[in-house]
Design a protein around this motif. Structure first.
Motif, PDB file in Angstrom:
ATOM      1  N   LEU A   5      17.453  -6.919  45.802  1.00 13.93           N
ATOM      2  CA  LEU A   5      18.383  -5.821  46.071  1.00 13.93           C
ATOM      3  C   LEU A   5      19.231  -6.088  47.299  1.00 13.93           C
ATOM      4  O   LEU A   5      20.371  -5.636  47.382  1.00 13.93           O
ATOM      5  N   SER A   6      18.711  -6.825  48.254  1.00 11.46           N
ATOM      6  CA  SER A   6      19.462  -7.082  49.476  1.00 11.46           C
ATOM      7  C   SER A   6      20.707  -7.915  49.210  1.00 11.46           C
ATOM      8  O   SER A   6      21.696  -7.815  49.934  1.00 11.46           O
ATOM      9  N   ILE A  10      26.535  -4.696  42.980  1.00  9.82           N
ATOM     10  CA  ILE A  10      26.631  -3.771  41.862  1.00  9.82           C
ATOM     11  C   ILE A  10      27.914  -3.950  41.069  1.00  9.82           C
ATOM     12  O   ILE A  10      27.979  -3.639  39.878  1.00  9.82           O
ATOM     13  N   ASP A  11      28.963  -4.472  41.706  1.00 11.46           N
ATOM     14  CA  ASP A  11      30.251  -4.620  41.030  1.00 11.46           C
ATOM     15  C   ASP A  11      30.426  -5.980  40.359  1.00 11.46           C
ATOM     16  O   ASP A  11      31.431  -6.207  39.678  1.00 11.46           O
ATOM     17  N   ALA A  12      29.498  -6.883  40.567  1.00 14.60           N
ATOM     18  CA  ALA A  12      29.569  -8.188  39.913  1.00 14.60           C
ATOM     19  C   ALA A  12      29.105  -8.060  38.472  1.00 14.60           C
ATOM     20  O   ALA A  12      28.138  -7.346  38.186  1.00 14.60           O
ATOM     21  N   SER A  41      23.440  15.573  33.325  1.00 22.68           N
ATOM     22  CA  SER A  41      22.629  15.305  34.518  1.00 22.68           C
ATOM     23  C   SER A  41      22.267  13.828  34.628  1.00 22.68           C
ATOM     24  O   SER A  41      22.248  13.264  35.730  1.00 22.68           O
ATOM     25  N   ARG A  42      21.988  13.182  33.477  1.00 20.64           N
ATOM     26  CA  ARG A  42      21.680  11.743  33.498  1.00 20.64           C
ATOM     27  C   ARG A  42      22.887  10.935  33.924  1.00 20.64           C
ATOM     28  O   ARG A  42      22.766   9.942  34.669  1.00 20.64           O
ATOM     29  N   LEU A  43      24.069  11.336  33.464  1.00 23.49           N
ATOM     30  CA  LEU A  43      25.292  10.621  33.839  1.00 23.49           C
ATOM     31  C   LEU A  43      25.582  10.801  35.321  1.00 23.49           C
ATOM     32  O   LEU A  43      26.005   9.860  35.999  1.00 23.49           O
ATOM     33  N   ASP A  44      25.351  12.013  35.828  1.00 21.59           N
ATOM     34  CA  ASP A  44      25.567  12.277  37.252  1.00 21.59           C
ATOM     35  C   ASP A  44      24.595  11.465  38.107  1.00 21.59           C
ATOM     36  O   ASP A  44      24.962  10.944  39.176  1.00 21.59           O
ATOM     37  N   GLU A  45      23.361  11.349  37.638  1.00 17.78           N
ATOM     38  CA  GLU A  45      22.369  10.555  38.364  1.00 17.78           C
ATOM     39  C   GLU A  45      22.774   9.087  38.408  1.00 17.78           C
ATOM     40  O   GLU A  45      22.628   8.418  39.439  1.00 17.78           O
ATOM     41  N   ALA A  46      23.264   8.581  37.271  1.00 21.44           N
ATOM     42  CA  ALA A  46      23.686   7.181  37.211  1.00 21.44           C
ATOM     43  C   ALA A  46      24.859   6.933  38.150  1.00 21.44           C
ATOM     44  O   ALA A  46      24.909   5.931  38.874  1.00 21.44           O
ATOM     45  N   LYS A  47      25.812   7.863  38.157  1.00 22.82           N
ATOM     46  CA  LYS A  47      26.970   7.729  39.040  1.00 22.82           C
ATOM     47  C   LYS A  47      26.538   7.739  40.505  1.00 22.82           C
ATOM     48  O   LYS A  47      27.005   6.921  41.310  1.00 22.82           O
ATOM     49  N   ALA A  48      25.618   8.635  40.845  1.00 23.53           N
ATOM     50  CA  ALA A  48      25.134   8.728  42.224  1.00 23.53           C
ATOM     51  C   ALA A  48      24.390   7.457  42.631  1.00 23.53           C
ATOM     52  O   ALA A  48      24.522   6.978  43.771  1.00 23.53           O
ATOM     53  N   LEU A  49      23.612   6.896  41.692  1.00 26.77           N
ATOM     54  CA  LEU A  49      22.859   5.679  41.980  1.00 26.77           C
ATOM     55  C   LEU A  49      23.793   4.500  42.225  1.00 26.77           C
ATOM     56  O   LEU A  49      23.591   3.713  43.162  1.00 26.77           O
ATOM     57  N   GLU A  51      26.940   4.638  43.212  1.00 27.50           N
ATOM     58  CA  GLU A  51      27.676   4.859  44.458  1.00 27.50           C
ATOM     59  C   GLU A  51      26.796   4.639  45.688  1.00 27.50           C
ATOM     60  O   GLU A  51      27.255   4.120  46.709  1.00 27.50           O
ATOM     61  N   SER A  52      25.516   5.011  45.576  1.00 29.75           N
ATOM     62  CA  SER A  52      24.603   4.784  46.705  1.00 29.75           C
ATOM     63  C   SER A  52      24.353   3.290  46.899  1.00 29.75           C
ATOM     64  O   SER A  52      24.229   2.813  48.037  1.00 29.75           O
ATOM     65  N   CYS A  53      24.285   2.546  45.800  1.00 31.28           N
ATOM     66  CA  CYS A  53      24.101   1.090  45.888  1.00 31.28           C
ATOM     67  C   CYS A  53      25.314   0.454  46.557  1.00 31.28           C
ATOM     68  O   CYS A  53      25.178  -0.449  47.381  1.00 31.28           O
ATOM     69  N   ARG A  54      26.501   0.927  46.203  1.00 30.03           N
ATOM     70  CA  ARG A  54      27.717   0.404  46.831  1.00 30.03           C
ATOM     71  C   ARG A  54      27.730   0.689  48.327  1.00 30.03           C
ATOM     72  O   ARG A  54      28.255  -0.092  49.117  1.00 30.03           O
TER      73      ARG A  54
END
Length: 317
Positions: A5-6, A10-12, A41-49, A51-54
């Motif tokens: 993860l380090s 996410i964009d590659a 709710s699942r789509l919102d969770e995926a989007k948040a995940l 964006e948090s990774c970015r």
């Protein structure tokens, strides 16, 4: 997992997008029809995940596989990221099902293909134009709708008249010609601003170099070819299948099910043809600097000399 993860980007792309198979795997993931029934709710969770990774704050315990699933299966398939051909009104928003899955208009156009008279064909083509124009900028809807519908309708009605004495199978292929003609008009009309003002081009490292109309034309041409290819098997092969099936007595007893059967079969074709057609050309399209407009070419040469030989741009979908 922490070490992975380090260094995880996410964009590659997960697969090599320079190869057809790599692009095919990518599009099979983002066009997975099972995501259509997931709750918001699942789509919102995926989007948040994503964006948090970015932002570099991935929740503890998250695996690389979970990140890939959130990005390629959910985020990219349901959230408009503002790539070429997308209406700016929906950038960053969850795309409505009817516009996200707009390719299903091919299913509608398969209805009544055996007896496509003027009225039924008109209705089919009007519905098709509405769906494909749905995500257009409001000022463009009227022109795109009228132009696309007129072109498809003129093609279909003209060919219907021309094929009256032709074998029944030839008449069944008329809607495909209408779809091809409509796509040749719909896509350029949807993206007319790119044709008029050019599309953003960058160097290999993503540095913006300017806007090119010729790049826009190349990208739009590839999209048109992909859309026609997408519709071809379902609208060329399926009439042959139906013509043979209709000779059997059991099919003659269930004529009321012919429409639903065609819809189901077209859906099966599209499950495979949507990712395959989208994979025909790289999403990140390239073009030689020498083929650009003289002004842009001279500007690039004056700034970079011969260091930049190719420009890159998003061809859109």
């Amino acid at each position: 997992n922490k070490m992975a993860l380090s260094s995880f980007d996410i964009d590659a792309p997960r697969w090599d997008q320079s190869t057809f198979m790599g692009r095919l795997k990518h599009f099979f993931n983002i066009t997975d029809c099972r995501t259509a029934v997931l709750p918001d709710s699942r789509l919102d969770e995926a989007k948040a995940l994503v964006e948090s990774c970015r932002a570099g704050s991935t929740p503890p315990g998250t695996s690389v596989e979970q990140l890939y699933y959130a990005k390629t299966r959910l985020y990219q398939s349901c959230v408009n990221t503002g790539s070429a051909g997308h209406c700016w009104l929906f950038i960053g928003k969850t795309v409505w099902l009817c516009s996200q899955m707009a390719h299903v208009y091919n299913t509608i156009e398969m209805l009544e293909t055996k007896h496509a008279n003027g009225s039924s064909l008109t209705l089919i083509l009007v519905v098709e134009a509405v769906l494909t124009a749905f995500v257009l900028f409001l000022r463009q809807i009227g022109v795109a709708y009228v132009t696309a519908t007129s072109t498809a309708l003129a093609t279909a009605v003209g060919l219907n008249l021309y094929t009256k004495k032709a074998p029944p199978l030839v008449a069944r292929w008329v809607p495909f010609a209408a779809v091809a003609a409509a796509n040749c008009v719909n896509i350029p009309m949807m993206r007319q601003q790119e044709i008029l003002n050019g599309i953003a081009v960058t160097d290999e490292n993503g540095n913006k170099l300017g806007h090119s109309k010729k790049a826009a034309v190349k990208g739009i041409t590839q999209v048109v070819i992909s859309r026609i290819t997408m519709a071809a098997p379902g609208m060329i092969i399926l009439p042959i299948i139906m013509q043979r099936l209709e000779k059997y007595k059991f099919m003659q007893r269930i004529t009321f099910l012919h429409g639903p059967i065609q819809v189901m079969l077209v859906g099966v074709f599209l499950i495979f043809m949507v990712p395959a057609a989208c994979s025909l050309f790289p999403q990140r399209c390239s073009m030689a600097v020498s083929k650009l407009e003289p002004e842009l070419r001279d500007s690039i040469v004056s700034q970079y000399g011969d260091k930049v030989q190719l420009v890159y741009f998003n061809k859109g979908l």
